[in-house]
Design a protein around this motif. Structure first.
Motif, PDB file in Angstrom:
ATOM      1  N   ALA A   1       0.830  -1.199   0.000  1.00  0.00           N
ATOM      2  CA  ALA A   1       0.000   0.000   0.000  1.00  0.00           C
ATOM      3  C   ALA A   1       0.866   1.251   0.000  1.00  0.00           C
ATOM      4  N   VAL A   2       1.974   1.212   0.719  1.00  0.00           N
ATOM      5  CA  VAL A   2       2.906   2.346   0.711  1.00  0.00           C
ATOM      6  C   VAL A   2       3.485   2.536  -0.684  1.00  0.00           C
ATOM      7  N   ARG A   3       3.841   1.438  -1.336  1.00  0.00           N
ATOM      8  CA  ARG A   3       4.359   1.549  -2.709  1.00  0.00           C
ATOM      9  C   ARG A   3       3.293   2.124  -3.644  1.00  0.00           C
TER      10      ARG A   3
ATOM     11  N   ALA B   1       1.086   6.696  -6.665  1.00  0.00           N
ATOM     12  CA  ALA B   1       0.043   7.703  -6.816  1.00  0.00           C
ATOM     13  C   ALA B   1       0.651   9.107  -6.832  1.00  0.00           C
ATOM     14  N   ALA B   2       1.555   9.355  -5.909  1.00  0.00           N
ATOM     15  CA  ALA B   2       2.190  10.671  -5.839  1.00  0.00           C
ATOM     16  C   ALA B   2       2.962  10.975  -7.117  1.00  0.00           C
ATOM     17  N   ARG B   3       3.662   9.979  -7.644  1.00  0.00           N
ATOM     18  CA  ARG B   3       4.418  10.190  -8.893  1.00  0.00           C
ATOM     19  C   ARG B   3       3.484  10.507 -10.059  1.00  0.00           C
TER      20      ARG B   3
ATOM     21  N   ARG C   1      -3.129   0.820  10.685  1.00  0.00           N
ATOM     22  CA  ARG C   1      -1.692   0.664  10.453  1.00  0.00           C
ATOM     23  C   ARG C   1      -1.312   1.122   9.053  1.00  0.00           C
ATOM     24  N   ALA C   2      -2.168   0.820   8.089  1.00  0.00           N
ATOM     25  CA  ALA C   2      -1.895   1.237   6.715  1.00  0.00           C
ATOM     26  C   ALA C   2      -1.946   2.764   6.583  1.00  0.00           C
ATOM     27  N   VAL C   3      -2.905   3.392   7.254  1.00  0.00           N
ATOM     28  CA  VAL C   3      -2.987   4.855   7.220  1.00  0.00           C
ATOM     29  C   VAL C   3      -1.697   5.467   7.746  1.00  0.00           C
ATOM     30  N   ARG C   4      -1.246   4.993   8.903  1.00  0.00           N
ATOM     31  CA  ARG C   4      -0.030   5.569   9.494  1.00  0.00           C
ATOM     32  C   ARG C   4       1.175   5.358   8.591  1.00  0.00           C
ATOM     33  N   ALA C   5       1.281   4.187   7.996  1.00  0.00           N
ATOM     34  CA  ALA C   5       2.430   3.895   7.138  1.00  0.00           C
ATOM     35  C   ALA C   5       2.425   4.794   5.901  1.00  0.00           C
ATOM     36  N   ILE C   6       1.261   4.983   5.303  1.00  0.00           N
ATOM     37  CA  ILE C   6       1.171   5.827   4.102  1.00  0.00           C
ATOM     38  C   ILE C   6       1.460   7.284   4.443  1.00  0.00           C
ATOM     39  N   LYS C   7       0.896   7.781   5.540  1.00  0.00           N
ATOM     40  CA  LYS C   7       1.118   9.176   5.906  1.00  0.00           C
ATOM     41  C   LYS C   7       2.572   9.426   6.288  1.00  0.00           C
ATOM     42  N   ALA C   8       3.237   8.415   6.827  1.00  0.00           N
ATOM     43  CA  ALA C   8       4.661   8.566   7.158  1.00  0.00           C
ATOM     44  C   ALA C   8       5.504   8.636   5.895  1.00  0.00           C
ATOM     45  N   ALA C   9       5.113   7.865   4.870  1.00  0.00           N
ATOM     46  CA  ALA C   9       5.914   7.788   3.651  1.00  0.00           C
ATOM     47  C   ALA C   9       5.583   8.904   2.662  1.00  0.00           C
ATOM     48  N   VAL C  10       4.282   9.240   2.552  1.00  0.00           N
ATOM     49  CA  VAL C  10       3.843  10.244   1.570  1.00  0.00           C
ATOM     50  C   VAL C  10       2.872  11.195   2.275  1.00  0.00           C
ATOM     51  N   PRO C  11       3.379  12.056   3.142  1.00  0.00           N
ATOM     52  CA  PRO C  11       2.494  12.867   3.981  1.00  0.00           C
ATOM     53  C   PRO C  11       1.575  13.804   3.204  1.00  0.00           C
TER      54      PRO C  11
ATOM     55  N   MET D   1     -15.116   3.898  15.541  1.00  0.00           N
ATOM     56  CA  MET D   1     -14.290   3.533  14.387  1.00  0.00           C
ATOM     57  C   MET D   1     -13.719   4.772  13.711  1.00  0.00           C
ATOM     58  N   ALA D   2     -14.550   5.783  13.482  1.00  0.00           N
ATOM     59  CA  ALA D   2     -14.100   7.013  12.837  1.00  0.00           C
ATOM     60  C   ALA D   2     -13.037   7.727  13.666  1.00  0.00           C
ATOM     61  N   LEU D   3     -13.212   7.741  14.970  1.00  0.00           N
ATOM     62  CA  LEU D   3     -12.223   8.390  15.839  1.00  0.00           C
ATOM     63  C   LEU D   3     -10.882   7.669  15.784  1.00  0.00           C
ATOM     64  N   ALA D   4     -10.899   6.347  15.741  1.00  0.00           N
ATOM     65  CA  ALA D   4      -9.646   5.594  15.644  1.00  0.00           C
ATOM     66  C   ALA D   4      -8.947   5.893  14.323  1.00  0.00           C
ATOM     67  N   GLN D   5      -9.712   6.039  13.253  1.00  0.00           N
ATOM     68  CA  GLN D   5      -9.120   6.355  11.953  1.00  0.00           C
ATOM     69  C   GLN D   5      -8.553   7.767  11.933  1.00  0.00           C
ATOM     70  N   ALA D   6      -9.265   8.696  12.549  1.00  0.00           N
ATOM     71  CA  ALA D   6      -8.760  10.068  12.626  1.00  0.00           C
ATOM     72  C   ALA D   6      -7.471  10.121  13.435  1.00  0.00           C
ATOM     73  N   GLU D   7      -7.425   9.386  14.536  1.00  0.00           N
ATOM     74  CA  GLU D   7      -6.207   9.335  15.350  1.00  0.00           C
ATOM     75  C   GLU D   7      -5.039   8.762  14.554  1.00  0.00           C
ATOM     76  N   ALA D   8      -5.334   7.829  13.644  1.00  0.00           N
ATOM     77  CA  ALA D   8      -4.281   7.220  12.835  1.00  0.00           C
ATOM     78  C   ALA D   8      -3.755   8.169  11.767  1.00  0.00           C
ATOM     79  N   GLY D   9      -4.508   9.225  11.469  1.00  0.00           N
ATOM     80  CA  GLY D   9      -4.051  10.211  10.510  1.00  0.00           C
ATOM     81  C   GLY D   9      -4.872  10.327   9.246  1.00  0.00           C
ATOM     82  N   ALA D  10      -6.053   9.710   9.204  1.00  0.00           N
ATOM     83  CA  ALA D  10      -6.903   9.816   8.018  1.00  0.00           C
ATOM     84  C   ALA D  10      -7.277  11.272   7.769  1.00  0.00           C
ATOM     85  N   ASP D  11      -7.249  11.662   6.509  1.00  0.00           N
ATOM     86  CA  ASP D  11      -7.637  13.019   6.125  1.00  0.00           C
ATOM     87  C   ASP D  11      -9.131  13.111   5.829  1.00  0.00           C
ATOM     88  N   ILE D  12      -9.686  12.016   5.295  1.00  0.00           N
ATOM     89  CA  ILE D  12     -11.091  11.978   4.894  1.00  0.00           C
ATOM     90  C   ILE D  12     -11.726  10.721   5.457  1.00  0.00           C
TER      91      ILE D  12
END
Length: 331
Positions: free
Chosen positions: A66-68, A73-75, A108-118, A157-168
């Motif tokens: 997912a990080v890849r 996506a960013a590229r 976990r996927a949210v945190r990993a993606i935001k760490a790699a492609v903030p 559930m939504a609060l846990a996702q927001a804490e993980a760094g979800a934007d939407i």
């Protein structure tokens, strides 16, 4: 609008179709990479990075995969991903506790993606079906999908996702009152900047089959979802649902599925003027991809289908074709 034009031959519509430059110059609808949200499937069970059989070209990805995908996506200039988890069946329960576990797969996927492609916007799905032993979007008691108890679970559930760094946050459950409850919960927890893209008009559609295969919900689902998803026959109800969700604090609204509901997309945009999205769902993808792979239609149908969303007034589209379209648009 009342068109004014001289009679033929003073007016020849073909003049402006003569060359590619002229056609592009007067094009009324444009599709850009920034209009796309790329849905991806993540998993930590065996079978990752293997194509989903009913969705050729789409795979379940590990968190690392997912990080890849986020980096790709960013590229390509894609500015948002939407995550859907294929969870370990052993974590599915009738109470759905894994849905708000801070360490669940999605978070976990949210945190990993935001760490790699903030800079990439990450959207998450808010519904209980990936964690529900019954396969439903809500809690079930005696065969009945519970509304108010489910809303309480969805807020957690939504609060846990927001804490993980979800934007939407993307509530796709179709329970009554969930947008207001989530907005209040996010505000109270200090997540005032987290946006809500509500699946406001989500129909009980046969186009979702491949998606349920992709997230492992097909075998678990008991019954159907017609008591909470919309009747495909209804148009006015969609407008009432959109109005309600906007009044409760949704920042953006979605119509799902897509091509069979373009009239709904157009009506929503015309009526409310709010940011309006549509989901080109798994069944639509599978039909187009299958026809392309069999040589029955050309790949251009992908671009044509997405232009239809934009022509209907959609500000953006969730589509599994996002990376393909981005490559085409970037030349």
């Amino acid at each position: 609008m009342t068109p004014i034009q001289a009679p033929y031959p003073a007016t020849r519509f073909r003049r402006l179709r003569r060359t590619a430059a002229l056609r592009d110059l007067v094009a009324e609808t444009r599709l850009g990479v920034s209009d796309l949200i790329w849905p991806i499937f993540v998993t930590d069970v065996p079978g990752a990075d293997v194509a989903v059989p009913s969705m050729p070209g789409v795979s379940r990805l590990t968190v690392e995969g997912a990080v890849r995908a986020a980096e790709e996506a960013a590229r390509l200039g894609i500015q948002a991903l939407c995550l859907f988890p294929y969870t370990d069946p052993t974590t599915k329960t009738e109470a759905c506790e894994e849905a708000w576990n801070p360490e669940n797969l999605s978070n976990r996927a949210v945190r990993a993606i935001k760490a790699a492609v903030p800079e990439l916007a990450v959207m998450t799905d808010v519904a209980l079906d990936p964690y529900n032993a019954n396969g439903h979007d809500g809690l079930v008691r005696d065969g009945i999908i519970l509304n108010d108890e489910t809303v309480e679970a969805l807020v957690r559930m939504a609060l846990a996702q927001a804490e993980a760094g979800a934007d939407i946050i993307g509530p796709s459950d179709m329970m009554d009152g969930r947008i207001g409850a989530m907005r209040a919960g996010l505000e109270a927890a200090g997540h005032k900047d987290v946006a809500i893209l509500s699946y406001a008009a989500k129909y009980a559609s046969a186009f979702y089959g491949p998606f349920r295969d992709a997230v492992g919900a097909s075998g678990a689902l008991k019954g159907d979802k017609k008591t909470y998803q919309m009747n495909p026959a209804n148009r006015d109800e969609a407008l009432r649902l959109v109005a309600r969700d906007l009044s409760e604090g949704a920042d953006m609204v979605m119509v799902k599925p897509g091509l069979a509901y373009l009239d709904i997309c157009a009506a929503v945009k015309a009526e409310f003027g709010a940011p309006t999205f549509a989901y080109q769902v798994s069944g639509e993808y599978a039909m187009l991809k299958g026809a392309i792979l069999n040589g029955w239609v050309k790949e251009e149908v992908i671009l044509e289908s997405l232009l239809a969303f934009r022509r209907a007034g959609c500000d953006g589209i969730l589509t599994y074709f996002a990376p393909d379209i981005a490559r085409i648009l970037r030349g």
